[in-house]
Design an enzyme around this catalytic site. Structure first.
Site, PDB file in Angstrom:
ATOM      1  N   ALA A  26      -5.347  -0.903  16.176  1.00 50.07           N
ATOM      2  CA  ALA A  26      -5.454  -1.903  15.120  1.00 50.07           C
ATOM      3  C   ALA A  26      -5.703  -1.376  13.717  1.00 50.07           C
ATOM      4  O   ALA A  26      -5.416  -2.069  12.742  1.00 50.07           O
ATOM      5  CB  ALA A  26      -6.553  -2.904  15.470  1.00 50.07           C
ATOM      6  N   ALA A  27      -6.306  -0.197  13.557  1.00 48.30           N
ATOM      7  CA  ALA A  27      -6.662   0.284  12.214  1.00 48.30           C
ATOM      8  C   ALA A  27      -5.406   0.538  11.378  1.00 48.30           C
ATOM      9  O   ALA A  27      -4.377   0.944  11.926  1.00 48.30           O
ATOM     10  CB  ALA A  27      -7.496   1.555  12.320  1.00 48.30           C
ATOM     11  N   PRO A  28      -5.484   0.255  10.064  1.00 51.37           N
ATOM     12  CA  PRO A  28      -6.656  -0.169   9.290  1.00 51.37           C
ATOM     13  C   PRO A  28      -6.899  -1.671   9.257  1.00 51.37           C
ATOM     14  O   PRO A  28      -7.815  -2.126   8.589  1.00 51.37           O
ATOM     15  CB  PRO A  28      -6.341   0.344   7.891  1.00 51.37           C
ATOM     16  CG  PRO A  28      -4.849   0.252   7.800  1.00 51.37           C
ATOM     17  CD  PRO A  28      -4.339   0.596   9.172  1.00 51.37           C
TER      18      PRO A  28
ATOM     19  N   GLY B 296      -4.188  -4.372   9.053  1.00 54.91           N
ATOM     20  CA  GLY B 296      -3.173  -5.282   8.526  1.00 54.91           C
ATOM     21  C   GLY B 296      -2.712  -6.300   9.549  1.00 54.91           C
ATOM     22  O   GLY B 296      -2.642  -7.502   9.263  1.00 54.91           O
ATOM     23  N   LYS B 297      -2.420  -5.844  10.751  1.00 58.45           N
ATOM     24  CA  LYS B 297      -1.939  -6.752  11.785  1.00 58.45           C
ATOM     25  C   LYS B 297      -3.087  -7.527  12.415  1.00 58.45           C
ATOM     26  O   LYS B 297      -2.941  -8.699  12.772  1.00 58.45           O
ATOM     27  CB  LYS B 297      -1.140  -5.959  12.815  1.00 58.45           C
ATOM     28  CG  LYS B 297       0.101  -5.310  12.185  1.00 58.45           C
ATOM     29  CD  LYS B 297       0.743  -4.283  13.082  1.00 58.45           C
ATOM     30  CE  LYS B 297       1.976  -3.680  12.392  1.00 58.45           C
ATOM     31  NZ  LYS B 297       1.615  -2.850  11.210  1.00 58.45           N
TER      32      LYS B 297
ATOM     33  N   ARG C 199     -11.315   5.461  11.322  1.00 57.00           N
ATOM     34  CA  ARG C 199     -10.378   4.393  10.980  1.00 57.00           C
ATOM     35  C   ARG C 199     -10.927   3.017  11.380  1.00 57.00           C
ATOM     36  O   ARG C 199     -10.582   1.999  10.783  1.00 57.00           O
ATOM     37  CB  ARG C 199      -9.023   4.640  11.649  1.00 57.00           C
ATOM     38  CG  ARG C 199      -8.222   5.722  10.951  1.00 57.00           C
ATOM     39  CD  ARG C 199      -7.018   6.173  11.786  1.00 57.00           C
ATOM     40  NE  ARG C 199      -6.138   5.092  12.152  1.00 57.00           N
ATOM     41  CZ  ARG C 199      -5.178   4.585  11.379  1.00 57.00           C
ATOM     42  NH1 ARG C 199      -5.010   5.054  10.145  1.00 57.00           N
ATOM     43  NH2 ARG C 199      -4.401   3.614  11.807  1.00 57.00           N
TER      44      ARG C 199
ATOM     45  N   ASP D 148       0.918  -1.896  18.144  1.00 58.34           N
ATOM     46  CA  ASP D 148       1.613  -1.224  17.040  1.00 58.34           C
ATOM     47  C   ASP D 148       1.278   0.253  17.194  1.00 58.34           C
ATOM     48  O   ASP D 148       0.300   0.750  16.658  1.00 58.34           O
ATOM     49  CB  ASP D 148       1.147  -1.770  15.698  1.00 58.34           C
ATOM     50  CG  ASP D 148       1.998  -1.253  14.549  1.00 58.34           C
ATOM     51  OD1 ASP D 148       3.236  -1.361  14.632  1.00 58.34           O
ATOM     52  OD2 ASP D 148       1.428  -0.717  13.589  1.00 58.34           O
TER      53      ASP D 148
ATOM     54  N   CYS E 249       6.566   2.154  13.430  1.00 58.95           N
ATOM     55  CA  CYS E 249       7.144   2.274  12.084  1.00 58.95           C
ATOM     56  C   CYS E 249       7.980   3.546  12.011  1.00 58.95           C
ATOM     57  O   CYS E 249       7.904   4.305  11.051  1.00 58.95           O
ATOM     58  CB  CYS E 249       6.051   2.264  11.013  1.00 58.95           C
ATOM     59  SG  CYS E 249       4.835   3.588  11.154  1.00 58.95           S
TER      60      CYS E 249
END
Length: 468
Positions: free
Chosen positions: A112-114, A116-117, A140, A180, A233
């Site tokens: 999950a860091a930082p 955004g999602k 993080r 992610d 990404c």
């Protein structure tokens, strides 16, 4: 920038894109667009437009996303400190947007860091249900917690664990999971050129192996009938279609489902994986096809018995039993102190959800044992600290979405000189026509809570803390 891109990376992209390769290269001569995502728990896009001095153009594939100008400074505006938006690259907004989350569900953001999602998922939950936001990096995780508290989320557990340890704690527990995954970061080259120097083909292989380990744990934590969104990404077929193929091969209960489309989305390539035609349901975001740096998304549903009617019913539609009794973590004096403060908070509060841990008070809108046996930075909303015959509220409580109705407050216009004084930690003052009482006071900037102070006659002692 093209001359800085690794030769082996360019060769791999040329093989993947064929005739589109020149367009891909040309996109790296164009500066990537910046974006913000609105925190719809606290504000609206129109409110931001009216009062913030920067431009906003809708990101067409994300309802709460907006492009901003290259020269805008959203991090320097008071609304950022109020948690009204998150600064995020536009294509990175897509994964959380495409995972359908309902208030009352149990949701996991595994990497999950930082934040955004995770902050986007918190908005979708609307303060109901549970969000477990995890990252394997302790450093993080601090940024992750900061961003969730800035957004006003209280129904959170922020954990710092390896996925395989969470798997033992939460077997078949979550309704929705976002992965992610850590990746080789090829989609970040334009936004963060420093990433270029660390890229090697070996890193692609390393992350491809790591991703398989992570998604194995994620599948084990997903309920039958639940949904998992996998994203990266990067452009690497090994880390995208390759990892998706691993999930399809190893976990036949996991089925790819369609993702809500946008004109610029490109389908995944079955030939870059195991050949399964369903891989076309996955999505690639290429920088030469749309105004995003690059992302990959795959949405799965875990087949099995459907979720029960009770599980599918949003928590807000279920009968609420609000208790006015504290649990045994509070003594008589502490209960009296809390009663006095909760009157100021001026919102419906189930006192049985409050927990006193050595003088620090937390609101726990879920089972208290949820974080037992695992490493966590936060479990529930940190409300503040019990002192001798008084309660000192926390910065996180000021930013919590339920704090806006605090009875004793001072609303300062965003253009008032006192705003910068407050954020700099200075003592500030109350004007003659401003009506507020002595004692603990909630400071608002143009109606949006940002922190606490203590009013003594015409002065306000500063209690602002920038969350870290």
């Amino acid at each position: 920038m093209n001359e800085r891109l690794p030769v082996e990376f360019l060769e791999r992209i040329k093989e993947q894109l064929g005739d589109e390769y020149p367009d891909f290269l040309e996109s790296y001569d164009i500066k990537g667009r910046r974006g913000i995502r609105i925190n719809e728990l606290k504000t609206t896009a129109n409110e931001i437009r009216e009062q913030a001095p920067f431009s906003m153009e809708p990101v067409p594939w994300v309802s709460s996303g907006y492009f901003i100008d290259e020269n805008d400074d959203p991090a320097g505006h008071p609304f950022y400190k109020a948690g009204l938006y998150y600064i995020q690259e536009p294509s990175a907004m897509t994964p959380a947007d495409r995972l359908d989350v309902t208030p009352g569900e149990k949701v996991l953001d595994l990497c999950a860091a930082p934040g955004g999602k995770a902050t986007a998922l918190a908005v979708k939950l609307k303060g109901e249900g549970l969000l477990v936001a995890n990252d394997a990096s302790a450093s993080r995780c601090k940024a992750l917690l900061h961003n969730l508290e800035l957004f006003g989320a209280g129904n959170i557990v922020v954990t710092n664990e390896q996925p395989f340890k969470l798997e033992k704690k939460f077997p078949e527990f979550f309704d929705k999971i976002l992965v992610d995954a850590p990746c080789s970061g090829e989609g970040m080259f334009r936004k963060e050129p420093e990433v270029i120097g660390s890229w090697t083909p070996e890193r692609v292989e390393y992350f491809s192996s790591l991703q398989k380990s992570i998604v194995k744990s994620a599948v084990a934590m997903l309920k039958d009938g639940g949904m998992m969104l996998y994203s990266t990404c990067t452009f690497s077929k090994e880390e995208n279609e390759g990892t998706v193929s691993y999930i399809l091969d190893e976990f036949p209960e996991m089925k790819l489902i369609d993702i809500r489309q946008y004109d610029g989305f490109a389908p995944g390539k079955p030939e870059w994986g195991n050949g399964n035609p369903d891989i076309r349901k996955t999505v690639r975001i290429w920088p030469h096809k749309m105004e995003g740096a690059g992302h990959y998304l795959a949405l799965f549903k875990k087949e099995g018995s459907a979720l029960s009617k009770e599980e599918l019913t949003p928590k807000k539609d279920r009968k609420k039993n609000v208790s006015d009794k504290y649990n045994n973590t509070f003594n008589k004096e502490e209960r009296d102190v809390m009663d006095g403060f909760l009157e100021l908070l001026n919102c419906e509060m189930d006192k049985s959800m409050l927990e006193n841990r050595g003088g620090k008070v937390y609101m726990m809108p879920f089972d208290r044992s949820i974080a037992s046996g695992i490493k966590f930075l936060r479990c529930g909303l940190y409300m503040g600290e019990l002192k001798k015959k008084r309660f000192e509220p926390s910065q996180a409580l000021a930013l919590w979405t339920g704090a806006a109705n605090f009875k004793n407050s001072l609303d300062i216009d965003v253009n008032d000189d006192r705003v910068s004084r407050y954020f700099n930690g200075e003592t500030t003052f109350v004007k003659e026509d401003e009506d507020c009482e002595n004692g603990t006071i909630l400071i608002k900037i143009s109606g949006k809570p940002v922190g606490f102070g203590k009013k003594v006659n015409g002065m306000i002692k500063n209690k602002y803390v920038f969350l870290r």
